[in-house]
Scaffold this active site. Structure first.
Site, mmCIF file in Angstrom:
data_model
loop_
_atom_site.group_PDB
_atom_site.id
_atom_site.type_symbol
_atom_site.label_atom_id
_atom_site.label_comp_id
_atom_site.label_asym_id
_atom_site.label_seq_id
_atom_site.Cartn_x
_atom_site.Cartn_y
_atom_site.Cartn_z
ATOM 1 N N PRO A 17 0.787 -1.237 0.000
ATOM 2 C CA PRO A 17 0.000 0.000 0.000
ATOM 3 C C PRO A 17 0.818 1.285 0.000
ATOM 4 O O PRO A 17 0.260 2.358 -0.208
ATOM 5 C CB PRO A 17 -0.809 -0.111 1.291
ATOM 6 C CG PRO A 17 0.089 -0.907 2.194
ATOM 7 C CD PRO A 17 0.780 -1.903 1.314
ATOM 8 N N ASP A 40 4.692 1.308 -11.030
ATOM 9 C CA ASP A 40 3.428 2.040 -11.046
ATOM 10 C C ASP A 40 3.607 3.445 -10.495
ATOM 11 O O ASP A 40 4.540 3.721 -9.734
ATOM 12 C CB ASP A 40 2.378 1.308 -10.198
ATOM 13 C CG ASP A 40 1.692 0.185 -10.948
ATOM 14 O OD1 ASP A 40 1.902 0.067 -12.164
ATOM 15 O OD2 ASP A 40 0.953 -0.580 -10.302
ATOM 16 N N LYS A 62 -0.470 4.432 -14.025
ATOM 17 C CA LYS A 62 -1.756 4.959 -14.474
ATOM 18 C C LYS A 62 -2.372 5.737 -13.327
ATOM 19 O O LYS A 62 -2.391 5.271 -12.200
ATOM 20 C CB LYS A 62 -2.698 3.832 -14.898
ATOM 21 C CG LYS A 62 -2.238 3.064 -16.128
ATOM 22 C CD LYS A 62 -3.182 1.910 -16.419
ATOM 23 C CE LYS A 62 -2.863 1.280 -17.748
ATOM 24 N NZ LYS A 62 -1.489 0.784 -17.818
ATOM 25 N N GLY A 93 1.512 -1.418 -7.394
ATOM 26 C CA GLY A 93 0.980 -1.018 -6.106
ATOM 27 C C GLY A 93 0.032 -2.076 -5.549
ATOM 28 O O GLY A 93 -0.679 -2.748 -6.285
ATOM 29 N N GLY A 94 0.044 -2.233 -4.223
ATOM 30 C CA GLY A 94 -0.854 -3.200 -3.591
ATOM 31 C C GLY A 94 -0.493 -4.621 -3.963
ATOM 32 O O GLY A 94 0.673 -5.034 -3.896
ATOM 33 N N ASP A 95 -1.493 -5.396 -4.366
ATOM 34 C CA ASP A 95 -1.291 -6.774 -4.805
ATOM 35 C C ASP A 95 -1.524 -6.854 -6.311
ATOM 36 O O ASP A 95 -2.490 -6.273 -6.819
ATOM 37 C CB ASP A 95 -2.257 -7.714 -4.080
ATOM 38 C CG ASP A 95 -2.055 -9.155 -4.495
ATOM 39 O OD1 ASP A 95 -1.197 -9.821 -3.886
ATOM 40 O OD2 ASP A 95 -2.724 -9.614 -5.441
ATOM 41 N N MET A 175 -11.028 2.860 -5.729
ATOM 42 C CA MET A 175 -11.232 3.816 -6.826
ATOM 43 C C MET A 175 -12.671 4.348 -6.872
ATOM 44 O O MET A 175 -13.228 4.540 -7.945
ATOM 45 C CB MET A 175 -10.858 3.164 -8.171
ATOM 46 C CG MET A 175 -9.398 2.766 -8.261
ATOM 47 S SD MET A 175 -8.990 1.744 -9.700
ATOM 48 C CE MET A 175 -9.609 0.132 -9.176
ATOM 49 N N ALA A 204 -3.437 5.235 2.298
ATOM 50 C CA ALA A 204 -3.287 4.274 3.391
ATOM 51 C C ALA A 204 -1.827 3.969 3.682
ATOM 52 O O ALA A 204 -1.025 3.769 2.770
ATOM 53 C CB ALA A 204 -4.020 2.983 3.038
#
Length: 262
Positions: A17, A40, A62, A93-95, A175, A204
């Site tokens: 995150p 990203d 993006k 980003g994230g998973d 989003m 986060a």
């Protein structure tokens, strides 16, 4: 005719995150080994610092409403780098497999006969809830969690929010901050109570800012708090536990804001 051997393996890595300390050990090792790294827009620059000085770093991120790298071009770049025999990392980003287009990239690599590995990352929806003190599941309040996107694919139909109103005890919406008014209205039209507890969380685990309100007032709360993307919406009874389970002091940079519930 024999199939040619696979090109060099590509590592598709979840960056988590935002907080670099939430990377897995395997993710950090792959980043340090990379010769070329495609990252990203939401990847923390401190994570990029883990790469070697000779690693080439290319942003392919993006962001909604901004000029972005076309997904097909990302596929082409990954394939070309792997075919050159480079150690390739795709940092997401994230998973990678949760609203990250990791599946699309895997399919493109497979079609080009390129081996790959996938390294999971902590998804922002889970991290936002944990850092806000919200247990997404709770024996007495939430037996189920549904992860949703508030943004449809280009040319696709907008989500029918009314059908998700009763789909799970806890909703985690990615989003969706720009459409919070439509989302809340749709959920209430589907039967979700106006007083359902909600929280919106921006950035986060980094400069986390959050606002808590009822479903009927969440859009107003978001507006007055000035929250914007990237942000997560969390909707359900477990949000009421945030104040009881909160563990981060204000010195950690978490701004806690709330409006009076209706």
């Amino acid at each position: 005719m024999q199939t040619p051997p696979p090109a060099h393996k590509v590592a598709i890595v979840g960056a988590g995150p935002g907080d670099p300390e939430l990377l897995t050990l395997k993710a950090a090792r792959r980043i340090a080994e990379a010769e070329i790294l495609f990252y990203d827009a939401l990847a923390n620059p401190r994570i990029l610092d883990l790469a070697s000085d000779v690693c080439r770093k290319i942003e392919v991120g993006k962001r909604g409403g901004r000029i972005s790298t076309p997904q097909l071009l990302i596929h082409e770049q990954l394939i070309r780098a792997a075919q050159l025999g480079l150690r390739v990392v795709r940092l997401k980003g994230g998973d990678p497999f949760l609203f990250g287009r990791g599946g699309e990239e895997c399919l493109a690599l497979r079609a080009a006969n390129i081996d790959y590995e996938i390294i999971p990352g902590i998804t922002s929806g889970m991290a936002a809830a944990t850092y806000a003190g919200i247990p997404l599941t709770h024996r007495h309040r939430s037996q189920s969690v549904l992860f949703l996107t508030g943004h449809e694919a280009r040319g696709g139909r907008a989500p029918d929010w009314s059908r998700y109103a009763r789909a799970a005890d806890t909703l985690v919406i990615y989003m969706g901050i720009e459409r919070v008014q439509q989302i809340c209205a749709g959920l209430m039209a589907g039967g979700l109570a106006a007083e359902t507890p909600c929280m919106a969380v921006q950035w986060a685990t980094l400069e986390q800012k959050q606002v808590q309100a009822s479903l009927a007032r969440l859009d107003t709360a978001v507006f007055h708090a000035g929250l914007s993307s990237p942000a997560i919406l969390i909707i359900g009874a477990v949000v009421e536990l945030a104040d009881l389970c909160a563990w981060l002091p204000r010195t950690e940079g978490v701004a806690r804001q709330s409006l009076q519930r209706s």
